[in-house]
Enzyme design. Sequence first.
Site, PDB file in Angstrom:
ATOM      1  N   ALA A  15     -20.781 -22.942 -14.249  1.00 45.66           N
ATOM      2  CA  ALA A  15     -20.946 -24.395 -14.393  1.00 45.66           C
ATOM      3  C   ALA A  15     -20.747 -24.807 -15.847  1.00 45.66           C
ATOM      4  CB  ALA A  15     -22.337 -24.795 -13.924  1.00 45.66           C
TER       5      ALA A  15
ATOM      6  N   GLY B 265     -22.160 -19.526 -12.097  1.00 46.11           N
ATOM      7  CA  GLY B 265     -21.562 -20.076 -10.886  1.00 46.11           C
ATOM      8  C   GLY B 265     -20.247 -19.389 -10.530  1.00 46.11           C
TER       9      GLY B 265
ATOM     10  N   GLU C 183     -21.197 -16.539  -8.572  1.00 43.95           N
ATOM     11  CA  GLU C 183     -21.718 -17.007  -7.280  1.00 43.95           C
ATOM     12  C   GLU C 183     -20.578 -17.365  -6.324  1.00 43.95           C
ATOM     13  OE1 GLU C 183     -26.076 -18.786  -7.898  1.00 43.95           O
ATOM     14  OE2 GLU C 183     -24.596 -19.798  -9.108  1.00 43.95           O
TER      15      GLU C 183
ATOM     16  N   GLU D 141     -27.683 -17.433 -16.234  1.00 45.30           N
ATOM     17  CA  GLU D 141     -28.407 -18.714 -16.173  1.00 45.30           C
ATOM     18  C   GLU D 141     -29.774 -18.635 -16.859  1.00 45.30           C
ATOM     19  OE1 GLU D 141     -26.626 -17.393 -13.783  1.00 45.30           O
ATOM     20  OE2 GLU D 141     -25.659 -18.920 -12.539  1.00 45.30           O
TER      21      GLU D 141
END
Length: 725
Positions: free
Chosen positions: A60, A100, A103, A123
């Site tokens: 992100a 992300g 992910e 994160e």
Amino acid sequence: MAQYARSPAVAVIRLRNPPVNTLSFAVLQALEDGLEKADADPSVKAVMICGENGKFSAGADIRGFSSPNRPVKSLAALVSLIESSKKPVVAAIEGIALGGGLEVALGCHYRVAHVKARMGLPEVTLGLLPGAEGTQRLPRLIGVPAALDMITTGKHIPATEALKLGLVDEVVEENTVEAAIRLANKVIGQPLGPRRLSLKPVPKLPDMEAFLSQARVRVKKQAQGCLAPELCFQAVRAATQMPFADGVRRERELFMVLLSSGQARALQYAFLAERAAQKWTTPGGASWSSATPQPVRSAAVIGLGTMGRGIVTSLVKANIPVVALEQDLEYLNTGRKAVMLLLEREAMKMEVGAQTLDFHNPARLQFTVDFDSLRDVDLVIEAVFENMALKKEIFHKLSRICKPGALLCTNTSALNIDEIASATSRPQQVIGTHFFSPAHVMRLLEIIYGRHTSPTAIATAVQLAKALKKVGVVVGNCFGFVGNRMMFPYVQQAVFLLEEGSRPEAVDRVLEDFGFKIGPFRMSDLAGLDVGWRSRQGQGLTGPSVPAGTPARQRQGQRYSPLPDLLCESGRFGQKTGKGWYQYEKAGGRTATPDPWLHSLLAQYRDTHGIEPRFIDQEEILERCLFSLINEGFAILAEGIASGPEHLDVIYINGYGWPKHKGGPMFYASTVGLPRVLAKLHKYSEAHPDVPGLQPSAFLKKLAAVGNPPIKEWMSYLSQQSSRL
Ligand SMILES: C/C=C(\C)C(=O)SCCNC(=O)CCNC(=O)[C@H](O)C(C)(C)COP(=O)(O)OP(=O)(O)OC[C@H]1O[C@@H](n2cnc3c(N)ncnc32)[C@H](O)[C@@H]1OP(=O)(O)O
């Protein structure tokens, strides 16, 4: 954006958002469109997702978390969409798959990685948790211990380790995209159920409860006041206790707690501040964008004391051949043994043999007492002790011996770079490189340009910091530069608080509870009280050069505390002598215990000087120490010694043990609110008008007058001020 193409039966979706393919709204939307297109096309039998420019994705956009339109929720939905695809989806991971990005790869049914790729869920280092169902999928794929380790530390792991853990299915040395397409073709038609991580059970452990309770203790210990590691732990624990959908709900709740915490904002600021600090400028107009570094293919270090040894070790680790020089054979042999020991330890820590670092090879590391051996090196770092006359003598010699163009660096924590440069015929090549002890461990490198230092010299020093895996911060030349200059008022307030009634252990506790690794008195004992004593003697503040009749507690019209001098006069230099602000089990001991001797010295001192001791509460201790440090920061910014508040914060986080989850002193000031910082400084300076460091700086006053402008706007107020002058 994401680009869609076909490789006969395989749809290729390429994430494209330079430089690191962050998952912006546009990228997520294009990825979703690509998946829908592939699903709708009967000739497409499989899908492959890769990233542009040899990078999968850095996750992100960190700059977007404060935006109300952040795309985290849609990221989770997209990962589910990938996983539920009826056609096999393969991730081709090159470069990085972080946060992300990883992910997304976990939503894919297969993962192929390039051997040089790195993967991780960092994160936690941004005060968050992997909020796109990563805390629920990863333990199902690689088991709880490995997943917990990755999620609570945020570490990046290399592809080879990812393969061992089962995080990826294949590691390739050549073309990852082609290998992924090959795999996609191979798995067409195979059942996807077993490849959907949300449907898999979490692998069992013989005693999951015992494992989790031990892990929790470890995580708490490592967290040092940070909230995110504990909440990451709770999210992974949820995966062991609940079905996938419930675990996802729990992950979401915990994520929202973190997202709204001040710590996440501070840690994200710290990440961006570190990048911003690489973009240096000088008041003379030199800048990172136009200066070109010179290559550093060889280096020399002069002086093999504590700092020199660490610097040599850093250079060897960075694969830069080093010539290490001492004044005589005795010092050289002692230094050589110490350096070899450090390098052996480093090789062990890095899990590589001595042959990898190659430090027994004289072409890589040479020890000498002969200055002539420095003739051909690209860069010299002088690291002798802090004595101006000695440094000037060395620089004079270097200027005669070194090849034209060699960069001449001085490792100093306070001395004037211009004065050192004046001893050479090439001041444009002289620069300060302030390493922090231990120099092979500490990340910070303060880079100090003098009046004549060339932009090339600055760029070369910045490049050197990168090569040494350090954070180089470029600052101007003033006494103490940035870090120590801000530290002086902080330590000074701490000592004044002792005079007024407090004790070292009380002051240290408040600052350690705030999050500093060690408080000012423990720090002073560790560094050695004699260092500051010598410096104060040099400045004529203490010792025989103080004019007769000078009041004991006053210098240059301001309050001065002779307490540290009194300790030094009784041979209390801190840990090295077994006594300082605390007592230790022995000389060189590390366990600090409050010392009744010191308490009675304080009582006697107050009696002598007619000071009525008073109870000083935690708030006053914290505010006087921190706000005086911050106040000096504003003065530094106003003088143009640093290009922005981020630079000061990066220095404090990486060199002075400032708690990263509080974002650095200037960021902290912005969260407290500048009008409040100013009001408190006014209050304390009115109560103690002769105590230095408490008079609010003009720049702080100016900013507070406009309210509490965002930190990124501060410097614009400074230029408005200058343009009016
Ligand atoms: C919930 C949360 C979710 C889902 C997340 O994904 S949180 C984000 C998780 N990802 C990360 O934490 C990765 C952070 N980035 C890095 O670790 C490094 O930048 C890197 C390994 C990706 C690259 O390192 P390096 O080659 O040294 O380059 P820089 O660090 O200088 O970065 C280059 C520029 O890219 C910008 N960048 C990098 N990552 C992000 C990001 N995730 N969001 C926004 N911007 C990012 C970085 O700031 C540099 O840009 P400039 O500052 O030079 O403009």
